[in-house]
Design a protein around this motif. Structure first.
Motif, PDB file in Angstrom:
ATOM      1  N   ALA A   1     -63.094  83.507  45.527  1.00  0.00           N
ATOM      2  CA  ALA A   1     -62.228  84.469  44.833  1.00  0.00           C
ATOM      3  C   ALA A   1     -61.500  85.361  45.840  1.00  0.00           C
ATOM      4  N   VAL A   2     -60.652  84.741  46.639  1.00  0.00           N
ATOM      5  CA  VAL A   2     -59.852  85.447  47.648  1.00  0.00           C
ATOM      6  C   VAL A   2     -58.402  84.978  47.549  1.00  0.00           C
ATOM      7  N   GLU A   3     -57.519  85.676  48.217  1.00  0.00           N
ATOM      8  CA  GLU A   3     -56.093  85.353  48.259  1.00  0.00           C
ATOM      9  C   GLU A   3     -55.531  85.103  46.860  1.00  0.00           C
ATOM     10  N   ASP A   4     -55.051  83.895  46.575  1.00  0.00           N
ATOM     11  CA  ASP A   4     -54.464  83.585  45.268  1.00  0.00           C
ATOM     12  C   ASP A   4     -55.457  83.767  44.123  1.00  0.00           C
ATOM     13  N   TRP A   5     -56.733  83.691  44.419  1.00  0.00           N
ATOM     14  CA  TRP A   5     -57.778  83.756  43.401  1.00  0.00           C
ATOM     15  C   TRP A   5     -58.493  85.111  43.382  1.00  0.00           C
ATOM     16  N   ALA A   6     -57.965  86.097  44.086  1.00  0.00           N
ATOM     17  CA  ALA A   6     -58.647  87.387  44.228  1.00  0.00           C
ATOM     18  C   ALA A   6     -58.921  88.087  42.900  1.00  0.00           C
ATOM     19  N   GLU A   7     -58.123  87.810  41.892  1.00  0.00           N
ATOM     20  CA  GLU A   7     -58.333  88.436  40.575  1.00  0.00           C
ATOM     21  C   GLU A   7     -59.370  87.700  39.735  1.00  0.00           C
ATOM     22  N   CYS A   8     -59.836  86.567  40.207  1.00  0.00           N
ATOM     23  CA  CYS A   8     -60.787  85.757  39.445  1.00  0.00           C
ATOM     24  C   CYS A   8     -62.200  86.320  39.522  1.00  0.00           C
ATOM     25  N   GLN A   9     -62.937  86.086  38.443  1.00  0.00           N
ATOM     26  CA  GLN A   9     -64.338  86.486  38.358  1.00  0.00           C
ATOM     27  C   GLN A   9     -65.185  85.264  38.002  1.00  0.00           C
ATOM     28  N   PRO A  10     -66.404  85.183  38.546  1.00  0.00           N
ATOM     29  CA  PRO A  10     -67.291  84.089  38.161  1.00  0.00           C
ATOM     30  C   PRO A  10     -67.674  84.188  36.687  1.00  0.00           C
ATOM     31  N   GLU A  11     -67.751  83.045  36.046  1.00  0.00           N
ATOM     32  CA  GLU A  11     -68.183  82.983  34.645  1.00  0.00           C
ATOM     33  C   GLU A  11     -69.160  81.823  34.500  1.00  0.00           C
ATOM     34  N   ALA A  12     -70.283  82.095  33.867  1.00  0.00           N
ATOM     35  CA  ALA A  12     -71.311  81.075  33.674  1.00  0.00           C
ATOM     36  C   ALA A  12     -70.951  80.159  32.514  1.00  0.00           C
ATOM     37  N   ILE A  13     -71.310  78.889  32.671  1.00  0.00           N
ATOM     38  CA  ILE A  13     -71.219  77.905  31.598  1.00  0.00           C
ATOM     39  C   ILE A  13     -72.629  77.354  31.428  1.00  0.00           C
ATOM     40  N   SER A  14     -73.197  77.540  30.254  1.00  0.00           N
ATOM     41  CA  SER A  14     -74.535  77.000  30.011  1.00  0.00           C
ATOM     42  C   SER A  14     -74.456  75.480  29.881  1.00  0.00           C
ATOM     43  N   MET A  15     -75.572  74.821  30.090  1.00  0.00           N
ATOM     44  CA  MET A  15     -75.598  73.362  29.924  1.00  0.00           C
ATOM     45  C   MET A  15     -75.226  72.979  28.495  1.00  0.00           C
ATOM     46  N   LYS A  16     -75.665  73.762  27.537  1.00  0.00           N
ATOM     47  CA  LYS A  16     -75.351  73.484  26.134  1.00  0.00           C
ATOM     48  C   LYS A  16     -73.835  73.533  25.917  1.00  0.00           C
ATOM     49  N   THR A  17     -73.180  74.559  26.450  1.00  0.00           N
ATOM     50  CA  THR A  17     -71.727  74.690  26.321  1.00  0.00           C
ATOM     51  C   THR A  17     -71.015  73.590  27.105  1.00  0.00           C
ATOM     52  N   TRP A  18     -71.535  73.244  28.283  1.00  0.00           N
ATOM     53  CA  TRP A  18     -70.971  72.143  29.074  1.00  0.00           C
ATOM     54  C   TRP A  18     -70.954  70.871  28.229  1.00  0.00           C
TER      55      TRP A  18
ATOM     56  N   SER B   1     -71.294  70.445  24.924  1.00  0.00           N
ATOM     57  CA  SER B   1     -70.601  70.465  23.635  1.00  0.00           C
ATOM     58  C   SER B   1     -69.097  70.691  23.749  1.00  0.00           C
ATOM     59  N   ARG B   2     -68.653  71.464  24.745  1.00  0.00           N
ATOM     60  CA  ARG B   2     -67.225  71.805  24.827  1.00  0.00           C
ATOM     61  C   ARG B   2     -66.541  71.312  26.094  1.00  0.00           C
ATOM     62  N   TRP B   3     -67.124  71.613  27.240  1.00  0.00           N
ATOM     63  CA  TRP B   3     -66.443  71.309  28.492  1.00  0.00           C
ATOM     64  C   TRP B   3     -66.352  69.815  28.771  1.00  0.00           C
ATOM     65  N   LEU B   4     -67.462  69.118  28.640  1.00  0.00           N
ATOM     66  CA  LEU B   4     -67.479  67.682  28.930  1.00  0.00           C
ATOM     67  C   LEU B   4     -66.451  66.926  28.085  1.00  0.00           C
ATOM     68  N   PRO B   5     -66.476  67.052  26.752  1.00  0.00           N
ATOM     69  CA  PRO B   5     -65.470  66.316  25.976  1.00  0.00           C
ATOM     70  C   PRO B   5     -64.046  66.816  26.222  1.00  0.00           C
TER      71      PRO B   5
ATOM     72  N   LEU C   1     -70.686  63.301  36.283  1.00  0.00           N
ATOM     73  CA  LEU C   1     -71.528  64.463  36.543  1.00  0.00           C
ATOM     74  C   LEU C   1     -72.608  64.580  35.462  1.00  0.00           C
ATOM     75  N   GLN C   2     -72.235  64.368  34.214  1.00  0.00           N
ATOM     76  CA  GLN C   2     -73.208  64.415  33.117  1.00  0.00           C
ATOM     77  C   GLN C   2     -74.297  63.367  33.325  1.00  0.00           C
ATOM     78  N   ASP C   3     -73.923  62.178  33.783  1.00  0.00           N
ATOM     79  CA  ASP C   3     -74.912  61.133  34.066  1.00  0.00           C
ATOM     80  C   ASP C   3     -75.879  61.586  35.156  1.00  0.00           C
ATOM     81  N   ALA C   4     -75.371  62.285  36.172  1.00  0.00           N
ATOM     82  CA  ALA C   4     -76.231  62.797  37.245  1.00  0.00           C
ATOM     83  C   ALA C   4     -77.205  63.838  36.697  1.00  0.00           C
ATOM     84  N   PHE C   5     -76.727  64.694  35.796  1.00  0.00           N
ATOM     85  CA  PHE C   5     -77.618  65.674  35.160  1.00  0.00           C
ATOM     86  C   PHE C   5     -78.729  64.959  34.386  1.00  0.00           C
ATOM     87  N   LYS C   6     -78.357  63.932  33.635  1.00  0.00           N
ATOM     88  CA  LYS C   6     -79.344  63.199  32.836  1.00  0.00           C
ATOM     89  C   LYS C   6     -80.375  62.524  33.731  1.00  0.00           C
ATOM     90  N   ARG C   7     -79.913  61.902  34.830  1.00  0.00           N
ATOM     91  CA  ARG C   7     -80.839  61.249  35.756  1.00  0.00           C
ATOM     92  C   ARG C   7     -81.829  62.268  36.330  1.00  0.00           C
TER      93      ARG C   7
END
Length: 130
Positions: free
Chosen positions: A69-86, A88-92, A119-125
């Motif tokens: 979060a520097v230079e072009d990304w300096a205004e960005c903040q970290p945000e968590a994504i739970s595995m459940k949200t990954w 149900s929403r992010w993966l598809p 990546l999802q397959d790696a999580f499952k393994r």
């Protein structure tokens, strides 16, 4: 819930090769059931590779994301994504939009670029102990 990360641990992990950081990412995400992205008022941070592929960088801990979060990304903040949200929403959504995941980029390396399903397959393994 995020884990404690010391400066020493962070420095050591950031020196790993892409494939080692990928494995570290998978292990930590499965263990703690969350991953991290950077967001600003426009949404999540995205990158475009030299091959013109769009990807979303993800990290196993907020502190790694903050490093970006520097230079072009300096205004960005970290945000968590739970595995459940990954799952149900992010993966598809990422698959539908044909986006890749930039797994654990660091200052000197873009990270491993993988399809969300891979990546999802790696999580499952990892979850099954394989």
């Amino acid at each position: 819930m995020s884990y404690s990360l010391t400066d020493t641990d962070q420095a050591a992990v950031e020196k790993m090769q892409d494939n080692e950081r990928y494995n570290h990412f998978v292990n930590k995400v499965v263990e703690h059931q969350e991953m991290w992205i950077l967001t600003d008022e426009h949404g999540c941070m995205m990158l475009t590779t030299e091959e013109d592929e769009d990807c979303i960088p993800m990290w196993p801990h907020a502190d790694y994301a903050k490093t970006w979060a520097v230079e072009d990304w300096a205004e960005c903040q970290p945000e968590a994504i739970s595995m459940k949200t990954w799952q149900s929403r992010w993966l598809p959504g990422m698959e539908e939009d044909e986006l890749l995941v930039a797994v654990f980029p660091v200052t000197d390396a873009a990270g491993a670029l993988v399809e969300p399903g891979e990546l999802q397959d790696a999580f499952k393994r990892k979850q099954s102990g394989r």
